[in-house]
Design a protein around this motif. Structure first.
Motif, PDB file in Angstrom:
ATOM      1  N   PRO A   8      57.291  31.563 -10.342  1.00  0.00           N
ATOM      2  CA  PRO A   8      56.277  31.279 -10.695  1.00  0.00           C
ATOM      3  C   PRO A   8      55.144  32.458 -11.257  1.00  0.00           C
ATOM      4  N   ALA A   9      55.313  33.696 -11.241  1.00  0.00           N
ATOM      5  CA  ALA A   9      54.941  34.851 -11.759  1.00  0.00           C
ATOM      6  C   ALA A   9      54.618  34.484 -12.788  1.00  0.00           C
ATOM      7  N   ALA A  10      55.847  34.752 -13.620  1.00  0.00           N
ATOM      8  CA  ALA A  10      55.949  34.313 -15.622  1.00  0.00           C
ATOM      9  C   ALA A  10      55.091  33.118 -15.494  1.00  0.00           C
ATOM     10  N   ALA A  11      55.270  32.255 -14.689  1.00  0.00           N
ATOM     11  CA  ALA A  11      53.441  31.157 -14.643  1.00  0.00           C
ATOM     12  C   ALA A  11      52.563  31.478 -15.151  1.00  0.00           C
ATOM     13  N   ILE A  12      51.877  32.622 -14.190  1.00  0.00           N
ATOM     14  CA  ILE A  12      50.410  33.173 -13.964  1.00  0.00           C
ATOM     15  C   ILE A  12      50.445  33.723 -15.790  1.00  0.00           C
ATOM     16  N   ALA A  13      51.409  34.254 -15.476  1.00  0.00           N
ATOM     17  CA  ALA A  13      51.595  35.842 -16.866  1.00  0.00           C
ATOM     18  C   ALA A  13      50.955  34.597 -18.611  1.00  0.00           C
ATOM     19  N   LEU A  14      52.046  33.762 -18.085  1.00  0.00           N
ATOM     20  CA  LEU A  14      52.063  32.816 -19.689  1.00  0.00           C
ATOM     21  C   LEU A  14      51.365  32.319 -19.481  1.00  0.00           C
TER      22      LEU A  14
END
Ligand SMILES: Cc1cc2nc3c(=O)[nH]c(=O)nc-3n(C[C@H](O)[C@H](O)[C@H](O)COP(=O)(O)OP(=O)(O)OC[C@H]3O[C@@H](n4cnc5c(N)ncnc54)[C@H](O)[C@@H]3O)c2cc1C
Length: 475
Positions: free
Chosen positions: A238-244
């Protein structure tokens, strides 16, 4: 005792007779086959009863009903499309006031970018009327064929386009409503600026039918986009999703229309349980993001998404991605997202939590809530998905495979307490977009301050001293 287990109220027969006379022929019903679909809510969890279904066709008829009920202290539950998910529209002995016959789109005014619709107009009909005037109404919900203007306003509905356009609260310029004393509030303005004291329409938005009956509204319209692009990406965390998400906002110049997160478990349920839904990417990923951008310039939305995906792939933020190449592919990606909730039904008992936290705290919420739930209910299947661009997740939990559904159902409230305590600790809300209804009102008292609850009660007492409007809902 919550609002659904409270004893049903009873209504005096003399009042029923007066209501029937005021409503006239065709304006009411006691026919069980007409009542039945209005007394069961979407998930079939609650059943209601009513002595009379009121079917007014005009604001004057609504005012007559509310006036009689006010004078006699008779409780009323307003209902629109009956798609609400917190049992706010299900009567337990109250008069059921349906807005289904108030169906007119009264006006579309392109120069003002305004559409005036009565409470019973569905969201799909609003979209159609806006489109016919070469305009766009952005609110977007999977229940759009049934949910109505009155219900959307009363629940302050959200959906998939909040990230760019806001909730219903941001999309309403004026409201016509019947207040609990039976008087008509003529607030159908179409002004974008109006600083003349308390904003009564904003009180009615999100009031869940407790401060009056919404009969019509003027809604904001927007220009139609020249290009739209939809893509799905597979990611590890999910952290990658927020960065995206952050990248997507900048890459598109703030034109991200939707940014939806889906866990592997939720996608797997859809592939397994919904005919025609296929794996969206070649490989299986722990998380997926569905992103949509729009632009006033031909091809610009596609170019923005292509840049976003290429950069994110290169930097290892995402592992794979597909950009929809046709209207059919766009529809099947959205269908996957919209079917996630239905896909859970065959998996047995499900607990559902409509929560929000600050966007930056989504990863922390998921880590903490997953650990706490799995520690206490090993094998529970966490099917989280939702409008992550708004910090809003539908944090749904399916019972362990082959587990005891009755035992899991019994623990529903205990599970909600675990989830909601974490939400509160992270500065979030236990109801992001569905409202409190009769289902969550008692639970919300655990998290709201006394100051806030007492202020809400004072407003309600001032407008509805006999508490006739949706009495089991809110404080
Ligand atoms: C498949 C599905 C997907 C959904 N997706 C979303 C989503 O993405 N985002 C979201 O926010 N919601 C979602 N919902 C929930 C639901 O569609 C919304 O809450 C919607 O706003 C309810 O509209 P309705 O007309 O069906 O209202 P109802 O269910 O009939 O009523 C909801 C509440 O509003 C009150 N009310 C209704 N009409 C009036 C009126 N005219 N005046 C005063 N009070 C009134 C009722 O008393 C009740 O408290 C979804 C539901 C389903 C079934």
């Amino acid at each position: 005792m919550d609002g659904m287990t409270a004893e049903p109220v009873s209504v005096d027969q003399g009042v029923i007779a007066r209501l029937k006379t005021a409503l006239g022929e065709g304006g009411w019903s006691e026919d069980p086959s007409k009542l039945a679909p209005k007394l069961v809510e979407e998930r079939g969890r609650w059943k209601g009863t009513t002595p009379l279904l009121a079917l007014p066709r005009t604001v004057e008829a609504v005012a007559a009903v509310v006036g009689i009920c006010c004078e006699s202290g008779t409780p009323i539950v307003p209902q629109g499309g009956n798609t609400g998910l917190v049992a706010g529209q299900t009567p337990q002995g109250e008069i059921l006031l349906s807005l289904e016959r108030m169906k007119a789109v009264r006006e579309v005014a392109p120069l003002d970018d305004v559409l005036v619709a009565e409470a019973g107009v569905t969201l799909a009909e609003v979209h159609k009327a806006a489109m016919a005037a070469n305009r766009f109404f952005p609110l977007s919900l999977a229940s759009d064929g049934s949910c109505t203007v009155g219900g959307l306003i009363s629940t302050n509905a959200g959906g998939t386009a909040v990230l760019r356009y806001g909730t219903m609260r941001d999309l309403v310029l004026g409201i016509e409503a019947v207040l609990p004393n039976g008087e008509v509030f003529q607030g159908l303005k179409r002004l974008r600026k109006d600083n003349t004291g308390y904003d009564l329409k904003q009180l009615l938005i999100g009031a869940e039918g407790t401060l009056g009956v919404v009969t019509a509204a003027s809604l904001k319209l927007f220009p139609r986009a020249a290009s739209r692009a939809v893509a799905i990406a597979g990611l590890d965390t999910p952290a990658a999703a927020i960065a995206l998400l952050e990248r997507a906002k900048y890459e598109s110049g703030g034109a991200v229309e939707a940014f939806e997160l889906m866990s592997r478990v939720s996608v797997a349920f859809a592939v397994k349980n919904i005919p025609g839904v296929r794996e969206p990417l070649g490989d299986v990923w722990p998380w997926y993001v569905l992103v949509e951008t729009a632009s006033g310039e031909d091809g610009a939305a596609e170019r923005a998404i292509e840049r976003l995906l290429a950069g994110a792939l290169e930097d290892g933020l995402i592992g794979d991605a597909v950009l929809a190449q046709s209207e059919g592919q766009v529809r099947s990606l959205w269908r996957l997202r919209e079917d996630l909730s239905a896909a859970q039904k065959p998996e047995g008992v499900n607990w559902k939590h409509d929560i929000s936290v600050p966007v930056s705290r989504i990863p922390e919420f998921l880590t903490r809530a997953d650990a706490a739930l799995l520690h206490r209910w090993p094998g529970a299947r966490i099917a989280a998905f939702g409008h992550v661009g708004d910090g809003n997740l539908h944090y749904n939990i399916a019972q362990p495979e082959g587990g005891d559904p009755v035992a899991f159902d019994r623990d529903r409230d205990a599970g909600a307490e675990v989830v909601h305590d974490i939400v509160a600790a992270l500065g979030g809300s236990i109801s992001a977009e569905h409202g409190l209804g009769a289902m969550k009102t008692a639970e919300a008292l655990r998290y709201k301050s006394t100051v806030e609850v007492e202020a809400m009660r004072a407003v309600r007492r001032a407008l509805d001293p006999k508490r006739i409007m949706n009495p089991r809902v809110l404080f």
